[in-house]
Motif scaffolding. Structure first.
Motif, PDB file in Angstrom:
ATOM      1  N   TYR A  40       0.954  -1.283   0.054  1.00 15.16           N
ATOM      2  CA  TYR A  40      -0.075   0.018  -0.107  1.00 15.16           C
ATOM      3  C   TYR A  40       0.883   1.318  -0.056  1.00 15.16           C
ATOM      4  O   TYR A  40       0.642   1.822  -0.737  1.00 15.16           O
ATOM      5  N   ALA A  41       2.002   1.157   0.851  1.00 13.07           N
ATOM      6  CA  ALA A  41       2.795   2.692   0.971  1.00 13.07           C
ATOM      7  C   ALA A  41       3.474   2.570  -0.348  1.00 13.07           C
ATOM      8  O   ALA A  41       3.580   3.835  -0.972  1.00 13.07           O
ATOM      9  N   CYS A  42       4.056   1.554  -0.869  1.00 10.86           N
ATOM     10  CA  CYS A  42       4.691   1.634  -2.347  1.00 10.86           C
ATOM     11  C   CYS A  42       3.690   2.129  -3.492  1.00 10.86           C
ATOM     12  O   CYS A  42       4.233   2.749  -4.336  1.00 10.86           O
ATOM     13  N   SER A  43       2.520   1.848  -3.169  1.00  9.46           N
ATOM     14  CA  SER A  43       1.230   2.406  -4.422  1.00  9.46           C
ATOM     15  C   SER A  43       1.427   3.652  -4.182  1.00  9.46           C
ATOM     16  O   SER A  43       1.034   4.240  -5.128  1.00  9.46           O
ATOM     17  N   ILE A  44       1.577   4.204  -2.977  1.00 11.18           N
ATOM     18  CA  ILE A  44       1.335   5.881  -2.977  1.00 11.18           C
ATOM     19  C   ILE A  44       2.597   6.385  -3.247  1.00 11.18           C
ATOM     20  O   ILE A  44       2.498   7.455  -3.946  1.00 11.18           O
ATOM     21  N   ASP A  57       8.110   2.863  10.242  1.00 10.20           N
ATOM     22  CA  ASP A  57       8.053   3.868  11.456  1.00 10.20           C
ATOM     23  C   ASP A  57       6.507   3.688  12.039  1.00 10.20           C
ATOM     24  O   ASP A  57       6.309   3.873  13.259  1.00 10.20           O
ATOM     25  N   ILE A  58       5.544   3.303  11.113  1.00 11.36           N
ATOM     26  CA  ILE A  58       4.311   2.882  11.843  1.00 11.36           C
ATOM     27  C   ILE A  58       4.286   1.968  13.011  1.00 11.36           C
ATOM     28  O   ILE A  58       3.745   1.987  13.884  1.00 11.36           O
ATOM     29  N   ARG A  83      -1.271   5.943   5.071  1.00  8.09           N
ATOM     30  CA  ARG A  83      -1.626   7.056   4.084  1.00  8.09           C
ATOM     31  C   ARG A  83      -1.524   8.134   4.351  1.00  8.09           C
ATOM     32  O   ARG A  83      -0.900   9.091   3.578  1.00  8.09           O
ATOM     33  N   ASN A  84      -1.676   8.595   5.714  1.00 10.78           N
ATOM     34  CA  ASN A  84      -1.241  10.019   6.378  1.00 10.78           C
ATOM     35  C   ASN A  84       0.182  10.284   6.308  1.00 10.78           C
ATOM     36  O   ASN A  84       0.514  11.386   5.985  1.00 10.78           O
ATOM     37  N   LYS A  85       0.912   9.611   6.639  1.00  7.37           N
ATOM     38  CA  LYS A  85       2.348   9.655   6.687  1.00  7.37           C
ATOM     39  C   LYS A  85       3.017   9.672   5.262  1.00  7.37           C
ATOM     40  O   LYS A  85       3.710  10.718   4.916  1.00  7.37           O
ATOM     41  N   LEU A  90       4.821  13.291   0.669  1.00  4.02           N
ATOM     42  CA  LEU A  90       4.509  13.752  -0.463  1.00  4.02           C
ATOM     43  C   LEU A  90       4.329  15.365  -0.653  1.00  4.02           C
ATOM     44  O   LEU A  90       4.664  16.015  -1.631  1.00  4.02           O
ATOM     45  N   ARG A  91       3.497  15.549   0.337  1.00  2.00           N
ATOM     46  CA  ARG A  91       3.364  17.080   0.347  1.00  2.00           C
ATOM     47  C   ARG A  91       4.386  18.034   0.496  1.00  2.00           C
ATOM     48  O   ARG A  91       4.570  19.048   0.115  1.00  2.00           O
ATOM     49  N   ASN A  92       5.510  17.457   1.017  1.00  2.00           N
ATOM     50  CA  ASN A  92       6.693  18.057   1.274  1.00  2.00           C
ATOM     51  C   ASN A  92       7.750  17.950   0.318  1.00  2.00           C
ATOM     52  O   ASN A  92       8.919  18.432   0.413  1.00  2.00           O
TER      53      ASN A  92
END
Length: 189
Positions: A40-44, A57-58, A83-85, A90-92
């Motif tokens: 899931y993290a890779c897909s994001i 980290d989670i 998702r939030n992490k 990505l935001r940064n």
């Protein structure tokens, strides 16, 4: 030590054991859920190394806060955390057009996120209703669950229609207040 077909009941039991610092229970959860979380993290993020760091980290955070967390639906909690992490990362960052498109189209699988969210919200609503004064509970359930109009409720309970309206307003205020966090959560999903 792969646990095949771990169900929600088993997960809840393991979470309770983790809260008591049971490392074996933590390892079972970690082993079972690491792969899907990593995917899931890779897909994001579209970056294997960064995805591993995020998932790690989670899990570290989960272990460190195990005694303070009140998690009823672990998979939903973990996927939302990922998702939030990922979104924060990505935001940064500057990212390419493909990453932007993927970020806009992503959603957590319905069997993990949506079903757990509906169950959690329903549980929270029922909890709030059960903490209302008894008469208020009865009036609210007659109105909102049984779809009986205020005039009929007033007649049935031998009270004024205004009292019925006041009790319903009170119940709705309590629900809004208690579910404000859930509303914010669902707004960002």
């Amino acid at each position: 030590m792969k646990v095949e077909g771990i169900d929600n009941g088993s997960i809840e039991n393991l979470v309770l054991r983790v809260k008591k610092s049971d490392q074996k229970a933590f390892n079972i959860l970690f082993t079972e859920l690491w792969g899907p979380m990593y995917s899931y993290a890779c897909s994001i993020l579209m970056n294997d190394s960064l995805a591993q760091d995020v998932v790690q980290d989670i899990w570290v955070d989960f272990w460190q806060r195990r005694q303070d967390l009140d998690v009823k639906f672990l998979k939903s909690y973990l996927y939302k955390s990922i998702r939030n992490k990922c979104y924060n990362h990505l935001r940064n960052q500057k990212f390419n057009k493909i990453q932007l498109e993927v970020a806009h189209t992503l959603s957590v699988a319905s069997d993990v996120d949506q079903n757990d969210d509906v169950i959690e919200l329903s549980t929270r609503i029922n909890s709030v209703i059960s903490h209302l004064p008894k008469r208020c509970q009865v009036i609210f359930r007659l109105s909102r669950i049984n779809n009986i109009d205020n005039k009929e409720i007033a007649h049935k309970l031998d009270i004024s229609q205004r009292s019925v309206e006041n009790q319903i307003s009170f119940a709705l205020r309590q629900l809004r207040k208690e579910l404000a966090v859930a509303k914010t959560l669902f707004f960002f999903l």
